[in-house]
Design a protein around this motif. Structure first.
Motif, PDB file in Angstrom:
ATOM      1  N   LEU A 141       0.834  -1.199   0.000  1.00 41.46           N
ATOM      2  CA  LEU A 141       0.000   0.000   0.000  1.00 41.46           C
ATOM      3  C   LEU A 141       0.874   1.257   0.000  1.00 41.46           C
TER       4      LEU A 141
ATOM      5  N   GLN B 278       2.302   1.679  -3.514  1.00 43.81           N
ATOM      6  CA  GLN B 278       1.268   2.192  -4.421  1.00 43.81           C
ATOM      7  C   GLN B 278       1.069   3.688  -4.224  1.00 43.81           C
ATOM      8  N   GLU B 279       1.056   4.119  -2.976  1.00 49.45           N
ATOM      9  CA  GLU B 279       0.828   5.537  -2.677  1.00 49.45           C
ATOM     10  C   GLU B 279       1.980   6.400  -3.168  1.00 49.45           C
TER      11      GLU B 279
ATOM     12  N   GLY C 269      -1.392  10.807  -5.341  1.00 50.09           N
ATOM     13  CA  GLY C 269      -1.140  11.258  -3.978  1.00 50.09           C
ATOM     14  C   GLY C 269       0.175  11.992  -3.866  1.00 50.09           C
TER      15      GLY C 269
ATOM     16  N   GLU D  18       4.291  12.144  -3.817  1.00 52.12           N
ATOM     17  CA  GLU D  18       5.379  11.454  -4.494  1.00 52.12           C
ATOM     18  C   GLU D  18       6.703  12.147  -4.216  1.00 52.12           C
TER      19      GLU D  18
ATOM     20  N   ARG E 101       0.184   4.017   9.719  1.00 52.51           N
ATOM     21  CA  ARG E 101      -0.985   3.216   9.340  1.00 52.51           C
ATOM     22  C   ARG E 101      -1.814   2.928  10.575  1.00 52.51           C
TER      23      ARG E 101
ATOM     24  N   GLY F  17      -7.939   4.627   1.988  1.00 51.39           N
ATOM     25  CA  GLY F  17      -6.512   4.317   1.991  1.00 51.39           C
ATOM     26  C   GLY F  17      -6.146   3.178   2.896  1.00 51.39           C
TER      27      GLY F  17
ATOM     28  N   CYS G 272      -1.598   6.676   5.897  1.00 57.23           N
ATOM     29  CA  CYS G 272      -1.456   8.116   5.707  1.00 57.23           C
ATOM     30  C   CYS G 272       0.023   8.417   5.460  1.00 57.23           C
TER      31      CYS G 272
END
Length: 632
Positions: free
Chosen positions: A287, A290-291, A297, A299, A595, A605, A609
């Motif tokens: 996760l 991916q974020e 989101g 980067e 998390r 999500g 966070c």
């Protein structure tokens, strides 16, 4: 034997079919008879019902012939038979000329429309992205490039592949959706032809991405495409940044040489294996990947900050409210998570995680740290791990190698796969290289059969990795997902029996199958093609990030980890995130998020966070985890 008499209707139909089989001449004759059968009676009816029609039969027949001739463009002249025949001859010649001219014009228009449909005009854009090749990754790459261009006034993405132009546009429009301000340009043709490749105007492109096809010989075609790109460019000065991907590491050197000094070549299988192992050792890490990899989101960005020059790196961690600092870019070399006392030199770039490149502004957050809430103490010692590997494919030896690199003495990997000769040999080869710290054992069996999984002590494993078989030649690329879904169903049944949530990491090929998998919404699912597409899109926007991701996804060095929040702050105590950043700094780590497992099933999500504001306050619980960049 009495011969059955064939009905007249069947014989007439058979005779008609036989005459049509003789070719175009028969078809023209039948068409002429049909037209005369309709035109002559109707012309006669018009003449006989006309009040001004001539009285004599001869004149009336001449009027019928005149109408028929005008209708069929046969001249319609009357008089002596030679005169009528010459009139018909001239009319037929005129008809032949006109029909031939119409045919030539129609053919030319059809060819022109076909050429336009294939896309044969040269792209005149500047700074656009060029995508060469077609695979499942193309939808991810194009979608991410569109997202990256969301704040641009004018942007374009040109796709060249050996597919129909209209089919490509329809497929991309269906899966990607709205392109916003980005203009999509598709060109049809082989990517290995320099003449066709030049239609995308690569010399003026901002980046070129080369995608491998989902076929065994894809890597060789990637190398040929890179060579064709060199031939299509007007000169070395016009070489754009190139990002390519190969599956087999044997082709990486050749692809790198063909891509040139500024090119970046990714090994998709190696990267996928690394991500699978990292997710197996730290559930929920997919996760985070991916974020950080998608443009929706937060980067990675490289930002200059002259105001921090000469100060220690540790000060930079609390110098941004809405951005998370994770390292330095010194020249071409990334320094992820350097020691807090490492000085920031003039010319260094900060590696930060932020919402956008214009959301990084200095704001001292050191005053937000609550020292009383900081927890100090050594982390829990690492212990040996037991991993269950269900299935075997070409990436499995790479996964075993990655497990070996980070294995503690006494760790074990149990492989459950069919007893094919190739599988036994590959497992044996992987075992010889596993090292003394890792034990590899093969259990032969079909992972899609319930009795195979029931014989295993599922509760004894720290993580379970489910792999699909390599697709056979001629098989759809996503065919292995069918067996993977069956295995996941059986594991889900075992979870219900044992009442324990298994830490399963699943490798899928088609992202659409994730919705079908019987797993939790926050489970670790590695969509290999999608992750590689996200990675290529990120590097295409900034090639310096390639070295950053290389270290983050490696087994050694600094990587992304999920740690218990209890190792950083006092539980059941409300404190701002700046306190967590300060606690991680003391442990030689960079905190970038958290998390919340209590909210993992409700939030979009899954409780994750990334890059929260340093001012965000929350009460930390036993199940909370902190996302950090640091050494294992």
């Amino acid at each position: 034997m009495t011969q059955r008499r064939t009905p007249l209707g069947e014989r007439a139909r058979y005779w008609f079919d036989s005459t049509l089989a003789r070719g175009a001449s028969a078809l023209v004759g039948w068409l002429a008879l049909l037209c005369l059968a309709v035109v002559v009676p109707v012309s006669a009816a018009l003449v006989w019902t006309d009040p001004d029609a001539p009285a004599s039969m001869t004149d009336r027949l001449a009027a019928v012939w005149h109408l028929t001739g005008e209708t069929l463009r046969l001249g319609g002249a009357t008089g002596a038979p030679p005169r009528v025949l010459m009139s018909v001859l001239l009319a037929l010649i005129a008809l032949l000329y006109v029909s031939t001219l119409v045919g030539l014009v129609t053919t030319a228009l059809t060819e022109r429309l076909t050429a336009l449909r294939r896309g044969r005009s040269t792209v005149l854009e500047q700074g656009h992205a060029v995508v060469l090749g077609w695979s499942e990754q193309v939808f991810t790459v194009v979608g991410e490039l569109v997202a990256a261009n969301a704040n641009q006034r004018r942007a374009a993405v040109a796709v060249l592949a050996d597919r129909d132009k209209t089919a490509m546009e329809e497929a991309l429009g269906t899966k990607v959706g709205s392109f916003g301000r980005t203009r999509l340009i598709c060109r049809s043709g082989p990517t290995t032809d320099p003449a066709l490749l030049s239609l995308t105007n690569p010399g003026a492109a901002g980046a070129v991405l080369v995608l491998p096809r989902d076929e065994p010989d894809a890597d060789a075609e990637v190398v040929r495409t890179l060579l064709a790109l060199r031939a299509a460019l007007p000169g070395p000065a016009a070489r754009p940044p190139v990002v390519a991907a190969v599956r087999d590491d044997r082709y990486r050197l050749a692809a790198s040489l063909a891509a040139g000094p500024g090119g970046v070549v990714l090994e998709s299988d190696t990267v996928t294996a690394r991500l699978i192992v990292q997710a197996a050792r730290r559930p929920g890490l997919s996760l985070v990947h991916q974020e950080l990899l998608d443009f929706a989101g937060d980067e990675f960005y490289l930002v200059p900050e002259p105001a921090l020059a000469g100060r220690p790196f540790g000060d930079a961690l609390l110098s941004y409210t809405t951005s998370s600092v994770v390292g330095l870019m010194r020249g071409e070399t990334p320094l992820l998570n350097p020691p807090p006392h490492e000085p920031i030199r003039r010319g260094d770039l900060l590696i930060v995680i932020s919402r956008d490149d214009d959301t990084t502004w200095l704001d001292d957050c050191a005053g937000l740290v609550e020292e009383a809430a900081v927890v100090s103490g050594p982390p829990a010692p690492a212990r040996p791990e037991r991993v269950l590997l269900l299935g075997w494919n070409r990436r499995a030896p790479l996964i075993v190698d990655q497990l070996r690199r980070c294995a503690r003495p006494g760790s074990a990997v149990d492989v459950v796969a069919d007893g094919g000769e190739a599988t036994v040999r590959q497992v044996g080869d992987a075992d010889t290289q596993a090292g003394t710290g890792l034990t590899l054992t093969l259990h032969q069996g079909d992972v899609t059969r319930p009795e195979t999984l029931r014989r295993l002590d599922i509760d004894a494993y720290d993580s379970v990795i489910v792999l699909g078989q390599d697709p056979a030649p001629g098989q759809p690329p996503d065919e292995p997902d069918n067996r993977t879904l069956v295995t996941l169903l059986l594991l889900h049944q075992l979870e219900q029996v044992t009442r324990r949530e298994l830490p399963v990491v699943t490798e899928l090929i088609d992202d659409r199958n994730r919705a079908l998998a019987p797993i939790g919404p926050g489970a670790d699912v590695i969509i290999s093609g999608k992750l590689i597409g996200l990675l290529m899109a990120q590097i295409s926007q900034n090639r310096h990030l390639a070295a950053v991701f290389e270290e983050l996804f490696s087994a050694e060095g600094n990587g992304i980890h999920l740690r218990p929040a209890a190792d950083y702050v006092r539980l059941d105590h409300e404190t701002p995130f700046a306190t967590v950043v300060a606690a991680a700094r003391r442990r030689g780590e960079c905190a970038i998020g958290y998390r919340d497992h209590a909210d993992s099933s409700r939030s979009p999500g899954h409780g994750l966070c990334i890059n929260p504001a340093k001012t965000e306050r929350r009460r930390w619980t036993l199940r909370d985890e902190v996302v950090v960049v640091g050494k294992d």
